[in-house]
Design an enzyme around this catalytic site. Structure first.
Site, PDB file in Angstrom:
ATOM      1  N   CYS A  79     -20.460-133.152  26.976  1.00 33.92           N
ATOM      2  CA  CYS A  79     -21.178-132.070  27.657  1.00 33.92           C
ATOM      3  C   CYS A  79     -22.680-132.134  27.359  1.00 33.92           C
ATOM      4  O   CYS A  79     -23.371-132.981  27.917  1.00 33.92           O
ATOM      5  CB  CYS A  79     -20.544-130.736  27.293  1.00 33.92           C
ATOM      6  N   HIS A 169     -14.781-130.912  27.333  1.00 38.23           N
ATOM      7  CA  HIS A 169     -14.717-130.775  25.868  1.00 38.23           C
ATOM      8  C   HIS A 169     -13.346-131.175  25.351  1.00 38.23           C
ATOM      9  O   HIS A 169     -12.511-130.299  25.092  1.00 38.23           O
ATOM     10  CB  HIS A 169     -14.970-129.315  25.477  1.00 38.23           C
ATOM     11  N   GLU A 171     -12.457-131.956  22.509  1.00 36.86           N
ATOM     12  CA  GLU A 171     -12.215-131.447  21.149  1.00 36.86           C
ATOM     13  C   GLU A 171     -11.609-130.044  21.173  1.00 36.86           C
ATOM     14  O   GLU A 171     -11.121-129.562  20.169  1.00 36.86           O
ATOM     15  CB  GLU A 171     -13.527-131.467  20.340  1.00 36.86           C
TER      16      GLU A 171
END
Ligand code: GLN
Length: 192
Positions: A79, A169, A171
């Site tokens: 991002c 994202h 994660e």
């Protein structure tokens, strides 16, 4: 495998957790001396690219990190991290590392769609969950940039040599596929 995670601002802890779960040894990069010991890979987390770009310069991290990335350090940007790596930012005159041959548009998904979830096949494999938070869109890419995933025809994950970048994202979702690919890139370069 020592992986530096830029920890100035944004979603860095989630990256550290995921990297540790996968057997890597993450450490936080907050100041110049954090770069003194050698490391095998770098993660540029999501957050605000303008803030991160300023802090990188103010803290004297920008030049040494740019030199290492340019020299082939495996680097994964999510991002804002994608924006930091991009060669051109349509709606921001200030380019940061400028090493990934893509043109990005910041905050490209309109207000109501500021955050959304999708699913798409990744790198020719099974679909993975994708979480977007005021994400940039990749509007153009050079010939050396490989698209690993798309949503509505727009690339959302790309790779160019030692650089991996996602507009989403990974994660924040439990699926480890993207980090696993990154650690594979690190392994190829470092042999660790
Ligand atoms: N909108 C942010 C920027 O322009 C990126 C958002 C994110 O990293 N989740 O830097």
């Amino acid at each position: 495998m020592r992986i530096g995670v830029l920890a100035l601002q944004g979603a860095f802890i989630e990256h550290e957790r995921r990297l540790a779960e996968l057997g890597a040894a993450p450490f936080e990069i907050r100041e110049r001396r954090d770069l003194d010991a050698p490391f095998d890979g770098l993660v540029l987390p999501g957050g605000e690219s303008t803030v991160q770009g300023k802090l990188l310069r103010d803290l004297g991290l920008f030049e040494p990190l740019r030199a290492q990335i340019a020299a082939g350090l495996p680097t994964f940007g999510t991002c804002a991290g994608l924006i930091l790596l991009a060669k051109e930012i349509l709606n921001d005159p200030l380019v940061h590392f400028g090493l990934l041959d893509v043109v990005v548009e910041r905050n490209a998904y309109g207000r109501q769609l500021g955050s959304f979830h999708a699913e798409a096949p990744f790198a020719g494999g099974a679909p993975i969950p994708l979480s977007f938070i005021r994400a940039p869109a990749i509007r153009a890419q050079g010939p050396d940039v490989e698209t690993l995933a798309t949503v509505d025809g727009i690339p959302v994950a790309v790779r160019q040599g030692n650089l991996l970048a996602t507009a989403f994202h990974p994660e924040l979702d439990p699926d480890p596929t993207v980090h696993r690919l990154f650690l594979g890139m690190v392994h190829q370069v470092s042999g660790r």
